[in-house]
Design an enzyme around this catalytic site. Structure first.
Site, PDB file in Angstrom:
ATOM      1  N   CYS A  90     -19.379 -20.899 -67.458  1.00 28.02           N
ATOM      2  CA  CYS A  90     -19.955 -19.607 -66.834  1.00 28.02           C
ATOM      3  C   CYS A  90     -18.639 -18.226 -67.112  1.00 28.02           C
ATOM      4  CB  CYS A  90     -20.576 -19.559 -65.749  1.00 28.02           C
ATOM      5  SG  CYS A  90     -21.951 -21.177 -65.625  1.00 28.02           S
ATOM      6  N   THR A  91     -17.705 -18.725 -66.100  1.00 28.50           N
ATOM      7  CA  THR A  91     -16.670 -17.751 -66.226  1.00 28.50           C
ATOM      8  C   THR A  91     -16.112 -17.523 -67.864  1.00 28.50           C
ATOM      9  OG1 THR A  91     -15.551 -18.273 -64.371  1.00 28.50           O
ATOM     10  CG2 THR A  91     -14.187 -17.395 -65.344  1.00 28.50           C
TER      11      THR A  91
END
Length: 161
Positions: free
Chosen positions: A54-55
């Protein structure tokens, strides 16, 4: 909204709390789909703040904001974490797009991306300026994400409709 969204379908309205990093401040407000009409909108559903994939995904989209703006589009990240978590995530990685809190997962369910165990499947929906779904990708496992170039290509194609 029904969970079986199809291309060409008008997306029903929703409102979620969220915020966006603006310099040193994190501006909190409600985000309503219908208020974004007039520009294309990328809805990027993701499982969780401060997780590895996600990052990478949101940092990639954030660093490509000029590309999206050049295509007259904005990006909203949506996950089940609350706005406080989103603020911390945005500040840690200098994310420049609004992050919306779908804590009850009602919007994720409406888009058909709520998933037992992980909460939300990684998914991207491209909605045109009139609120019509033009492209979507829902990941089965979510270990990868749709690239900035892929999204830009599909956004460019939307201009011909």
């Amino acid at each position: 909204m029904r969970s079986s969204l199809h291309i060409g379908q008008q997306i029903q309205d929703f409102t979620l709390p969220g915020g966006v990093l603006d310099g040193d401040s994190f501006e909190r407000r409600d985000y309503t789909l219908s208020a974004a009409r007039g520009r294309a909108l990328i809805l990027a559903f993701y499982p969780g703040d401060n997780t590895a994939v996600c990052t990478k995904q949101l940092c990639s989209y954030s660093s490509g904001m000029e590309t999206f703006e050049g295509l007259d589009a904005e990006v909203w990240g949506i996950s089940p974490q609350d706005v406080d978590s989103h603020e911390s995530f945005a500040r840690s990685h200098l994310l420049r797009m609004p992050l919306l809190a779908d804590t009850g997962r009602a919007t994720a369910r409406a888009f058909g991306v709520a998933a037992p165990g992980i909460g939300v499947r990684r998914a991207v929906f491209l909605i045109d300026a009139e609120g019509v779904l033009r492209w979507k990708h829902v990941a089965l496992l979510g270990a990868t994400f749709q690239s900035l170039d892929t999204l830009a290509e599909h956004l460019s194609g939307m201009g011909n409709r």
